[in-house]
Design a protein around this motif. Structure first.
Motif, PDB file in Angstrom:
ATOM      1  N   PRO A 159       0.813  -1.230   0.000  1.00  0.00           N
ATOM      2  CA  PRO A 159       0.000   0.000   0.000  1.00  0.00           C
ATOM      3  C   PRO A 159       0.843   1.276   0.000  1.00  0.00           C
ATOM      4  O   PRO A 159       0.474   2.263  -0.628  1.00  0.00           O
ATOM      5  N   LEU A 160       1.994   1.247   0.693  1.00  0.00           N
ATOM      6  CA  LEU A 160       2.867   2.419   0.678  1.00  0.00           C
ATOM      7  C   LEU A 160       3.397   2.664  -0.724  1.00  0.00           C
ATOM      8  O   LEU A 160       3.477   3.816  -1.196  1.00  0.00           O
ATOM      9  N   GLY A 161       3.758   1.604  -1.436  1.00  0.00           N
ATOM     10  CA  GLY A 161       4.236   1.757  -2.804  1.00  0.00           C
ATOM     11  C   GLY A 161       3.167   2.301  -3.728  1.00  0.00           C
ATOM     12  O   GLY A 161       3.447   3.127  -4.610  1.00  0.00           O
ATOM     13  N   VAL A 162       1.918   1.845  -3.559  1.00  0.00           N
ATOM     14  CA  VAL A 162       0.819   2.364  -4.381  1.00  0.00           C
ATOM     15  C   VAL A 162       0.625   3.856  -4.130  1.00  0.00           C
ATOM     16  O   VAL A 162       0.446   4.654  -5.069  1.00  0.00           O
ATOM     17  N   LEU A 163       0.663   4.265  -2.867  1.00  0.00           N
ATOM     18  CA  LEU A 163       0.513   5.690  -2.551  1.00  0.00           C
ATOM     19  C   LEU A 163       1.657   6.511  -3.136  1.00  0.00           C
ATOM     20  O   LEU A 163       1.445   7.625  -3.641  1.00  0.00           O
ATOM     21  N   LEU A 164       2.866   5.974  -3.098  1.00  0.00           N
ATOM     22  CA  LEU A 164       4.005   6.690  -3.683  1.00  0.00           C
ATOM     23  C   LEU A 164       3.860   6.802  -5.195  1.00  0.00           C
ATOM     24  O   LEU A 164       4.208   7.842  -5.791  1.00  0.00           O
TER      25      LEU A 164
END
Length: 352
Positions: A159-164
């Motif tokens: 999820p952090l990668g998607v937000l980035l």
């Protein structure tokens, strides 16, 4: 059937003189290596021995070493009489992941699997309740640590990668700049340097009396590292979505986050399933790097088993054993990726 096999072989193995040469070299290599490997692994191997001296007399592998040291390799220095707990915790974590791979569990009901699963794993590993003796995580090791670092790394990094990725494509300059700086900075350094920073440098910046567990610091470093790579893969998927899909979502009056959740991200993530799983496999293997900061993963546990003076000299068997464990998990992820890609029909031909 024979005709199909001959047609396939003529097309793929003997189509050109160069292919014929490669086929002959491959067959020669197989004939030279496979009999030797089978002899070492099976026919001349020792599967039981009362001492290491008996194994050294054998011409093949000493699997008696694995039988003697498998609990140390799999569970590290966890108290011997309590090692059923990390075994059960590992099975619970694997079960949670398996449930997450089944489409019938996708949705809010998945929280009903992860919540009790993580709670049960924590209770089993730490103890201190229900009559279980407390075990500090400094004594954890082996397979449970590898599974925890990789599973939690994937779960939180995704999820952090998607937000980035969304931040890097944002129309807000500040958000886009911060995302670009983070992604390029993290991708520009090796994981081992982040682990050293988390283990050695981070405690120097904390206030006096404030400490963060070493295992948690390593977990955070792995999450931050994997998120940067996931962000670039997801960004590629976002760029592959046709512009008409964005315009169609706008025409339906959907807000930004509903557009991303209902229209854009499902298509983008479906497109990048293979590279995403490649990152997950690399992350699972890269957890072995925590050995450099003294965390007892599978690799360090194998080294500890080899340190026994009575059983020295069987490093090949130890590393073949842990390599087989890594292979089983990585191969399972790879096969699931192919299954999921077919099930979601990404529109690309997948060779068998």
């Amino acid at each position: 059937m024979m005709q199909q096999a001959w047609t396939w072989g003529r097309r793929h193995l003997f189509a050109t003189p160069f292919n014929m040469l490669l086929t002959a070299l491959a067959l020669w290599l197989v004939m030279m290596t496979v009999p030797f490997m089978l002899d070492w692994v099976l026919f001349s191997a020792r599967f039981s021995a009362d001492s290491a001296a008996e194994c050294r007399d054998a011409a093949g592998a000493c699997w008696a070493f694995i039988a003697e040291k498998h609990r140390l390799i799999l569970f590290g220095t966890y108290p011997y009489d309590e090692q059923w707990r990390p075994l059960l915790a590992s099975l619970v974590l694997i079960g949670v992941v398996v449930c997450s791979c089944l489409r019938r569990f996708w949705g809010p009901r998945l929280l009903l699997v992860w919540g009790p699963g993580l709670l049960a794993s924590a209770v089993l590993m730490w103890g201190g309740v229900a009559g279980l003796p407390y075990v500090d995580n400094s004594r954890w090791g082996g397979l449970p640590v590898t599974l925890m670092l990789s599973i939690f790394g994937i779960v939180f990094a995704f999820p952090l990668g998607v937000l980035l990725a969304l931040g890097r494509r944002s129309q807000m300059p500040a958000v886009r700049a911060l995302s670009v700086v983070y992604i390029e900075l993290i991708r520009g350094v090796p994981l081992i340097s982040l682990l050293f920073m988390a283990s050695v440098m981070l405690p120097l910046f904390l206030p006096a009396g404030v400490t963060i567990d070493k295992l948690l610091r390593a977990q955070i470093a792995i999450i931050l590292f994997a998120a940067a790579y996931i962000a670039e893969v997801v960004r590629g998927g976002l760029q592959a979505v046709p512009r008409g899909q964005y315009e169609g979502a706008d025409a339906l009056g959907l807000g930004y986050w509903r557009q991303m959740r209902l229209v854009i991200l499902p298509q983008a993530l479906k497109t990048v399933i293979p590279p995403l799983v490649g990152i997950f496999i690399s992350l699972f293997k890269d957890t072995s790097l925590v050995v450099v900061i003294g965390i007892f993963d599978l690799t360090l546990a194998a080294k500890a088993a080899l340190a026994d003076a009575a059983w020295r000299g069987f490093g090949v068997e130890a590393y073949v054993f842990i390599a087989a464990i890594y292979f089983v998990f990585c191969y399972a992820m790879s096969r699931y990726s192919r299954h999921l890609e077919r099930e979601l029909d990404t529109g690309r031909r997948i060779d068998p």
